[in-house]
Design a protein around this motif. Structure first.
Motif, mmCIF file in Angstrom:
data_model
loop_
_atom_site.group_PDB
_atom_site.id
_atom_site.type_symbol
_atom_site.label_atom_id
_atom_site.label_comp_id
_atom_site.label_asym_id
_atom_site.label_seq_id
_atom_site.Cartn_x
_atom_site.Cartn_y
_atom_site.Cartn_z
ATOM 1 N N ALA A 32 0.998 -1.016 -0.076
ATOM 2 C CA ALA A 32 0.079 -0.287 0.209
ATOM 3 C C ALA A 32 0.498 1.681 -0.212
ATOM 4 O O ALA A 32 0.454 1.990 -0.784
ATOM 5 C CB ALA A 32 -1.332 0.384 1.271
ATOM 6 N N VAL A 33 1.597 1.364 1.439
ATOM 7 C CA VAL A 33 2.530 2.270 0.735
ATOM 8 C C VAL A 33 3.392 2.877 -0.278
ATOM 9 O O VAL A 33 3.477 4.003 -1.016
ATOM 10 C CB VAL A 33 3.847 2.154 1.672
ATOM 11 N N ALA A 34 4.136 1.710 -1.270
ATOM 12 C CA ALA A 34 4.582 1.270 -2.645
ATOM 13 C C ALA A 34 3.588 2.347 -3.585
ATOM 14 O O ALA A 34 4.118 3.017 -4.204
ATOM 15 C CB ALA A 34 5.504 0.249 -2.531
ATOM 16 N N ALA A 35 2.377 0.771 -2.998
ATOM 17 C CA ALA A 35 1.522 1.944 -4.209
ATOM 18 C C ALA A 35 1.650 3.276 -4.079
ATOM 19 O O ALA A 35 1.449 4.291 -5.002
ATOM 20 C CB ALA A 35 0.210 1.186 -4.909
ATOM 21 N N THR A 36 1.032 3.622 -2.785
ATOM 22 C CA THR A 36 1.151 5.041 -2.730
ATOM 23 C C THR A 36 1.424 6.141 -2.756
ATOM 24 O O THR A 36 1.322 6.919 -3.531
ATOM 25 C CB THR A 36 0.763 5.485 -1.332
ATOM 26 N N ILE A 37 3.398 5.953 -2.961
ATOM 27 C CA ILE A 37 4.345 6.616 -3.011
ATOM 28 C C ILE A 37 3.852 7.221 -4.831
ATOM 29 O O ILE A 37 4.213 7.476 -5.116
ATOM 30 C CB ILE A 37 5.765 6.412 -2.375
ATOM 31 N N ALA A 38 4.593 5.396 -5.120
ATOM 32 C CA ALA A 38 3.777 5.451 -7.147
ATOM 33 C C ALA A 38 3.134 6.092 -7.637
ATOM 34 O O ALA A 38 3.667 7.237 -7.988
ATOM 35 C CB ALA A 38 4.361 3.962 -6.956
ATOM 36 N N ALA A 39 2.214 6.530 -6.855
ATOM 37 C CA ALA A 39 1.205 7.169 -7.590
ATOM 38 C C ALA A 39 1.128 8.944 -7.145
ATOM 39 O O ALA A 39 0.855 9.504 -7.890
ATOM 40 C CB ALA A 39 -0.977 6.861 -6.704
ATOM 41 N N GLY A 40 1.740 9.151 -6.074
ATOM 42 C CA GLY A 40 1.806 10.394 -6.014
ATOM 43 C C GLY A 40 3.118 10.785 -7.544
ATOM 44 O O GLY A 40 3.336 11.951 -7.756
ATOM 45 N N ILE A 41 4.261 10.007 -7.679
ATOM 46 C CA ILE A 41 5.030 10.389 -7.513
ATOM 47 C C ILE A 41 4.861 10.905 -9.037
ATOM 48 O O ILE A 41 4.986 12.130 -10.115
ATOM 49 C CB ILE A 41 6.083 9.699 -7.484
ATOM 50 N N THR A 42 3.889 9.713 -9.909
ATOM 51 C CA THR A 42 3.553 9.874 -11.588
ATOM 52 C C THR A 42 2.884 10.865 -11.097
ATOM 53 O O THR A 42 2.421 11.460 -12.517
ATOM 54 C CB THR A 42 2.875 8.591 -11.083
ATOM 55 N N GLY A 43 1.879 10.825 -10.090
ATOM 56 C CA GLY A 43 0.501 12.681 -10.357
ATOM 57 C C GLY A 43 1.496 13.600 -10.244
ATOM 58 O O GLY A 43 1.289 14.178 -11.081
ATOM 59 N N ALA A 44 2.548 13.833 -9.415
ATOM 60 C CA ALA A 44 2.992 15.111 -9.522
ATOM 61 C C ALA A 44 3.594 15.103 -10.566
ATOM 62 O O ALA A 44 4.513 16.196 -11.600
ATOM 63 C CB ALA A 44 4.310 15.158 -8.587
ATOM 64 N N ALA A 45 4.351 13.869 -11.396
ATOM 65 C CA ALA A 45 5.479 14.073 -12.688
ATOM 66 C C ALA A 45 3.576 13.970 -13.640
ATOM 67 O O ALA A 45 4.575 15.868 -14.560
ATOM 68 C CB ALA A 45 6.509 12.549 -12.878
ATOM 69 N N VAL A 46 3.650 13.688 -13.711
ATOM 70 C CA VAL A 46 1.878 14.504 -14.807
ATOM 71 C C VAL A 46 1.635 15.262 -14.519
ATOM 72 O O VAL A 46 1.653 16.816 -15.382
ATOM 73 C CB VAL A 46 0.747 13.378 -14.620
ATOM 74 N N VAL A 47 1.197 16.125 -13.420
ATOM 75 C CA VAL A 47 1.255 17.469 -13.305
ATOM 76 C C VAL A 47 2.305 19.059 -13.651
ATOM 77 O O VAL A 47 1.858 19.580 -14.037
ATOM 78 C CB VAL A 47 0.462 17.201 -11.521
ATOM 79 N N TRP A 48 3.601 18.259 -13.260
ATOM 80 C CA TRP A 48 4.231 19.394 -14.137
ATOM 81 C C TRP A 48 4.460 19.612 -14.768
ATOM 82 O O TRP A 48 5.107 20.572 -15.504
ATOM 83 C CB TRP A 48 5.942 18.503 -12.909
#
Lengths: 176, 199
Positions: free
Chosen positions: A89-105
Motif C-alpha cells: 500500500a505504501v509503495a503504491a501510494t508513493i508511486a501514484a504520488g510521484i506519477t501524479g506529480a510528474a504528470v502535473v509538472w
C-alpha cells in the motif's frame, strides 16, 4: 544422610560441608543444637531443598510454553501486518504520488511553453523590418488617379507630418 | 563395546545451541530442567508462592527473548541466576515502594512475650520468621543472603552472578546478618534470647 551423632560431633561454626548441611535441613532434633553452635544455621536450615511451583513442574512448563507461543504469534502477526499489505500500500501510494506529480509538472511545463515566450515575441521587429525592406522594393506610388477609386486622406496632427491616404479601388494591382 | 539404550542428555550449552538452531522443543526441556532452581531462588527472595511463580515465568520468557545474547564460554547457570536476580530485585524494589506507601501509617503492635519462656525451634516457623525479619533488608542484600545461606553459593560465585566484586558481596552479607539480628531482637525476642544464650 549422616547420623545425628556424626553431625553433632563434626558441626563447627560456619560449617558448609554438604553432608552437614543436608542433615541440618532434614533433622528437626538437631536444629536447636546447630543454632547453638552458630546462629547463622537458623536461616540456613530452610535452604537447600529445590522447591516446586504450585501446580507442579509440568503445569508450570506448559504455562511458560503457552505464554511464549502467544508472544511469538503476536510478534509474527505484527510483522505480517507490516510486511505485505502495508508495504504494498505504501509503495503504491508513493508511486501514484510521484506519477501524479510528474504528470502535473509536465502538463504545467507544456502550458507554459504554449504561451508566446519573450523569445517568440522578439522576431516581430524582424518581420516588420522584413516587411519594410519588402516595401522598399515595391514601387512608390506618388500619384494615383482612377474613376473607380475612393481616396480617403488620414488626418494628420502637424504640418510636418507625412500625409497618408487610403485608396479603395477594385482595379488596384494586387502588389500595391 | 556393548551398545546401550541409555540416551545421553544434552548439557545446558548444547540445549541452548539447539534452541538457537530453531528447535522450540529444546527450550521446553530447558524450562523443565531449570524450573525448580529458578522457582526456589525466586520464592526465597520474594517469600510468596504466587508471586514467585509469576516471576519465574517472567524469567523464562526473558530467557527466551535474550538467548541470542548468551555467551557459551560462561556457565549457563551463572547467566540464568543473573537473570533471576535482576527480575526478582526489580520486583522487590517495586513491591517495597508499594508496601512503604501502604504501611507508612501502620505500627507493629505485638503481644507481650515472656522472654523467659523456653523456645523450641520449629522448622516451619523459621520460614515465616525469616520472611518477617528479612523485610528490613534491601532487595540486593536479601538476594545475596539467600544465594549464600540457602542456595549455598560461595561469595565468589555470587559476585560473578551480580557482576560485582567479592568484597562487595561479603560486605552485603555482613550488613544483612547485622540488620537481621537487630530485627530478630525487635520482632522475635524469643529467638533473639536463644541466639544470645548460646553464642
Amino acid at each position: 544422610m549422616i547420623s545425628c551423632n556424626a553431625f553433632r560431633a563434626n558441626l563447627r561454626p560456619g560449617s558448609s560441608e554438604p553432608e552437614l548441611l543436608e542433615h541440618l535441613r532434614h533433622c528437626d532434633a538437631c536444629l536447636d543444637h546447630a543454632v547453638g553452635v552458630d546462629p547463622d544455621f537458623l536461616f540456613r536450615s530452610i535452604g537447600g531443598e529445590e522447591l516446586v511451583p504450585p501446580g507442579g513442574v509440568e503445569a508450570f512448563t506448559h504455562d511458560v510454553m503457552q505464554q511464549l507461543h502467544v508472544r511469538t504469534t503476536e510478534n509474527r502477526l505484527a510483522h505480517r501486518v507490516l510486511s505485505w499489505p502495508r508495504r504494498l500500500a505504501v509503495a503504491a501510494t508513493i508511486a501514484a504520488g510521484i506519477t501524479g506529480a510528474a504528470v502535473v509538472w509536465q502538463h504545467e511545463q507544456h502550458a507554459f511553453v504554449s504561451v508566446p515566450p519573450i523569445a517568440a515575441v522578439t522576431p516581430k521587429p524582424i518581420s516588420h523590418m522584413a516587411a519594410a525592406t519588402s516595401l522598399t522594393t515595391k514601387p512608390v506610388v506618388e500619384t494615383y488617379d482612377s474613376k473607380n477609386a475612393t481616396i480617403v486622406e488620414v488626418p494628420s496632427e502637424g504640418a510636418n507630418d507625412v500625409k497618408v491616404v487610403m485608396i479603395f479601388d477594385d482595379q488596384l494591382p494586387a502588389d500595391l | 563395546m556393548i551398545p546401550t539404550n541409555q540416551t545421553i542428555e544434552p548439557d545446558d550449552r548444547q540445549l541452548v545451541e539447539t534452541i538457537r538452531g530453531g528447535d522450540p522443543g529444546a527450550f521446553e526441556v530447558l524450562v523443565r530442567r531449570k524450573t525448580s532452581k529458578v522457582y526456589s531462588l525466586c520464592y526465597r527472595i520474594i517469600g510468596n508462592a504466587e508471586d514467585a511463580k509469576d516471576i519465574s515465568q517472567l524469567v523464562f520468557i526473558k530467557l527466551w527473548e535474550n538467548l541470542e545474547k548468551y555467551d557459551p564460554q560462561y556457565a549457563f547457570d551463572t547467566w540464568l541466576y543473573r537473570m533471576v536476580t535482576n527480575v526478582a530485585i526489580d520486583f522487590m524494589r517495586n513491591k517495597q515502594s508499594r508496601d512503604n506507601a501502604v504501611n507508612s501509617n501502620l505500627r507493629l503492635v505485638k503481644t507481650s512475650f515472656d522472654a523467659e519462656q523456653g523456645v523450641v525451634i520449629q522448622r516451619k516457623e523459621v520460614e515465616s520468621v525469616f520472611n518477617a525479619v528479612s523485610s528490613c533488608l534491601s532487595p540486593k542484600q536479601k538476594t545475596i543472603f539467600v544465594m549464600n545461606q540457602m542456595d549455598d553459593m560461595p561469595s565468589s560465585e555470587i559476585a560473578k552472578v551480580l557482576g560485582c566484586r567479592e568484597s562487595t558481596v561479603r560486605n552485603h552479607l555482613f550488613n544483612a546478618r547485622k540488620l537481621m539480628q537487630q530485627q530478630l531482637k525487635k520482632q522475635f525476642p524469643e529467638y533473639s534470647r536463644l541466639w544470645k544464650e548460646q553464642q
